[in-house]
Write a protein that holds these residues in place. Structure first.
Motif, short mmCIF file in Angstrom:
data_model
loop_
_atom_site.label_atom_id
_atom_site.label_comp_id
_atom_site.label_asym_id
_atom_site.label_seq_id
_atom_site.Cartn_x
_atom_site.Cartn_y
_atom_site.Cartn_z
N HIS A 89 0.46 -1.61 -0.06
CA HIS A 89 0.08 0.20 0.40
C HIS A 89 0.90 1.40 -0.37
N LYS A 90 0.88 2.41 -0.05
CA LYS A 90 0.96 3.72 0.13
C LYS A 90 1.29 3.61 1.69
N THR A 91 0.33 3.33 2.58
CA THR A 91 0.69 3.53 3.99
C THR A 91 1.69 2.22 4.13
N ASN B 271 2.43 11.08 19.75
CA ASN B 271 2.87 10.76 18.29
C ASN B 271 4.05 11.73 17.44
N LEU B 272 5.21 11.44 16.47
CA LEU B 272 5.71 12.13 16.16
C LEU B 272 5.55 12.07 14.17
N VAL B 273 5.11 13.59 13.78
CA VAL B 273 4.86 13.03 11.85
C VAL B 273 5.13 13.71 11.52
N MET B 274 6.57 13.78 10.76
CA MET B 274 7.32 13.87 9.87
C MET B 274 6.98 14.19 8.01
N ILE B 275 8.05 14.92 8.04
CA ILE B 275 7.99 14.44 5.99
C ILE B 275 9.42 14.35 5.63
N GLU B 276 9.53 13.44 5.57
CA GLU B 276 10.62 13.09 4.42
C GLU B 276 11.03 13.53 3.23
N VAL B 277 12.01 13.90 2.32
CA VAL B 277 12.21 14.07 1.00
C VAL B 277 13.18 13.49 0.87
N GLN B 278 13.53 12.56 -0.09
CA GLN B 278 14.95 11.60 -0.83
C GLN B 278 14.75 11.84 -1.66
N SER B 279 16.36 12.49 -2.21
CA SER B 279 16.68 12.42 -3.70
C SER B 279 17.77 11.58 -3.98
N GLY B 280 17.87 11.20 -5.16
CA GLY B 280 19.31 10.22 -5.63
C GLY B 280 19.33 9.50 -6.73
N ASP B 281 20.62 8.60 -6.80
CA ASP B 281 20.02 8.12 -8.21
C ASP B 281 19.21 7.29 -8.16
N TYR B 282 19.12 6.41 -6.58
CA TYR B 282 17.89 5.16 -6.11
C TYR B 282 17.29 5.61 -4.99
N VAL B 283 16.01 5.00 -4.97
CA VAL B 283 14.97 5.47 -3.81
C VAL B 283 13.70 4.61 -3.74
N LEU C 273 6.19 10.12 7.64
CA LEU C 273 5.95 9.71 8.33
C LEU C 273 4.84 9.93 9.43
N GLN C 274 4.82 8.23 10.57
CA GLN C 274 4.28 8.71 11.80
C GLN C 274 5.77 7.93 13.03
N VAL C 275 6.27 8.29 13.78
CA VAL C 275 6.36 7.70 14.77
C VAL C 275 5.81 7.25 16.04
N ASN C 276 5.79 6.35 16.21
CA ASN C 276 4.83 6.30 17.81
C ASN C 276 5.55 6.57 19.12
N VAL D 111 11.72 17.27 8.10
CA VAL D 111 10.82 17.93 8.60
C VAL D 111 9.86 18.19 9.36
N VAL D 112 10.33 18.51 10.50
CA VAL D 112 8.93 18.33 11.84
C VAL D 112 7.90 18.58 11.33
N VAL D 113 6.58 18.06 11.19
CA VAL D 113 5.24 18.82 11.28
C VAL D 113 5.03 18.83 12.50
N SER D 114 5.09 17.63 13.57
CA SER D 114 4.22 18.02 14.98
C SER D 114 5.28 16.69 16.15
N GLY D 115 5.24 17.51 16.87
CA GLY D 115 6.20 16.36 18.17
C GLY D 115 7.53 17.03 17.92
N THR D 116 8.43 15.76 18.89
CA THR D 116 9.20 15.99 19.08
C THR D 116 10.25 15.30 17.92
N ALA D 117 11.34 15.15 17.50
CA ALA D 117 12.77 14.60 16.60
C ALA D 117 13.46 14.06 17.25
#
Length: 479
Positions: free
Chosen positions: A367-369, A452-464, A391-394, A412-418
């Motif tokens: 799935h997407k999730t 819960n910690l909610v983050m946005i992760e942006v991946q970039s590179g030759d292979y993801v 990402l959601q980290v419990n 990038v932290v959307v909510s919570g503390t990382a």
């Protein structure tokens, strides 16, 4: 309260359930599907099992990939922390190897005379009292040395199930005359009219010693590999919660069901004809039947508006669906895949999954999730050389200490503390703060907070791809 002998429920959880695509997929198979009451099939199975085991010992046999999901569902089902133990298969080899290994474990841990109640993780049984009575009747025969199977009284000439022919009466059940493969429609009608045939539910009750004794006689190849695998596994490092079977010896098992390997050959097989309601939820029609129908025979789940629609099942995970002028259709919508099928051809859904897999579509398997032991991630968008995730980290959980060769990541932290570990540095990120993880650097993400910690992760590179990961340390044993 009814008193039972020592009964160890053994839950088999391994199938993918491709006929229920696009919700059931390899990465999140049918047992973990949430029904309309927001309980999964495996949670319901655990609840039935815990009622029999007095909320104590439950044994689950599953793939390593499903361990954390099964553990979470067991915790949801228990009023307090149940004594669950897991036998983890490196890959699937059908039910005969799984049950043989479970019998060796039960005999060692609980004694040779302990009874095993073998249950599939994806069946729906809603009458607990009648289920309890059937188990009590089966356990009485099992204590006499019988291998007991549960037959379901047929209500229609079903061609998708195997059948059991009942012989002479014995106790509260019958001696099994024979097992019959999935019949043609004409033969199924004859079985229904005869009155002494039952559907084969794939549920069993027997003592560990009876099962192993009969395997020595009728399935020595399975028994010998099981002993070898079990001994090799004992020599490895395991935990108090699970045992991972030795992959090398496990690979020598034949892929065979317990029915083929043993039940069809043994003369010590009895059947209890169950009176409880039962469904293997084998198609979308079975899922639809759990919902009430409107005046036009439609069963709707989600935000759905219909006009001149008859005899349809429409399911929406998130989006609004408008339907006009439809009849006899199944519509199942998920964020990344849509199924539209004629109700008369639902058994062919598995062929669509096969075609998608052969074409390399990720939607055939994931799935997407995607659930992870620390939480979940959702793929928001991806393209050439980039991928964006949520990402959601419990609370209190952490990802592994890891490295990627081919991609960098921006968090990038959307909510919570990382809490972030990057090489030899450790620091905190709060809401609206961010950091950059270059390729080739060791890093770790954790949630030290109570939310819960909610983050946005942006991946970039030759292979993801998801397989570009090297783990150095992991709380969940995935190194």
């Amino acid at each position: 309260m009814t008193q039972y002998p020592t009964i160890i429920p053994v839950i088999l959880s391994g199938g993918a359930g491709t006929r229920l695509w696009p919700i059931s997929r390899e990465g999140h198979p049918k047992p973990f599907m949430k029904l309309h009451d927001q309980q999964s099939l495996i949670e319901k199975t655990y609840r039935r099992a815990l009622a029999i085991a007095h909320n104590q010992s439950v044994l689950t046999i599953t793939k390593r990939d499903y361990y954390f999901a099964c553990k979470d569902e067991l915790n949801h089902a228990s009023d307090h922390k149940a004594n669950g133990f897991f036998l983890l298969e490196p890959f699937g080899r059908n039910t005969a190897p799984a049950i043989a290994l479970a019998a060796l474990y039960v005999a060692e841990q609980f004694g040779e005379n302990a009874l095993m109640l073998v249950l599939a993780s994806d069946h729906l049984i809603q009458n607990q009292l009648e289920f309890n009575q059937a188990v009590q009747d089966a356990s009485a025969l099992a204590q006499q040395g019988y291998l007991v199977t549960f037959g379901i009284k047929p209500t229609a000439p079903e061609t998708g199930f195997g059948y059991i022919e009942a012989g002479s009466a014995i106790g509260a059940g019958f001696k099994v005359q024979r097992f019959v493969e999935k019949p043609s429609l004409e033969i199924a009608k004859q079985y229904l009219a005869a009155g002494n045939y039952s559907w084969n539910s794939g549920m069993f009750c027997f003592s560990a010693t009876s099962l192993l004794t009969e395997m020595v006689l009728h399935a020595p190849d399975i028994f010998n590999v099981a002993k070898e695998c079990y001994q090799a596994t004992q020599a490895c490092k395991n935990t108090e919660l699970f045992v991972e079977f030795d992959a090398d010896s496990f690979s020598r098992f034949n892929d065979v069901s317990i029915d083929y390997a043993l039940m069809e050959k043994s003369e010590r097989v009895a059947m209890i004809q169950a009176t409880f309601d039962w469904s293997d939820i084998g198609s979308w029609d079975a899922v639809a039947g759990l919902l009430p129908a409107d005046s036009n025979g439609n069963r709707l789940n989600g935000d759905i508006a219909v006009l001149n629609v008859n005899d349809c099942f429409i399911h929406s995970s998130s989006r609004v669906i408008g339907a006009i002028g439809l009849e006899h259709l199944i519509v199942v919508d998920t964020p990344d895949a849509l199924l539209i099928a004629n109700r008369a051809q639902l058994q062919d859904v598995k062929h669509i999954v096969t075609r998608l897999k052969s074409d390399g579509h990720e939607a055939a398997t994931t799935h997407k999730t995607v659930l992870r032991p620390w939480g979940s991630y959702t793929v928001l968008e991806e393209g050439e050389r980039f991928k964006i995730k949520r990402l959601q980290v419990n609370s209190g959980c952490s990802l592994s200490l890891q490295m990627h060769y081919h991609r960098s990541e921006h968090w990038v932290v959307v909510s919570g503390t990382a809490k972030v570990v990057l090489d030899d540095r450790e620091f905190l990120l709060n809401t609206n703060e961010s950091t950059f993880i270059p390729a080739g650097h060791r890093h770790r993400l954790a949630n030290p907070g109570i939310m819960n910690l909610v983050m946005i992760e942006v991946q970039s590179g030759d292979y993801v791809g998801e397989d570009d990961i090297v783990r150095f340390e992991d709380t969940y044993g995935r190194v």
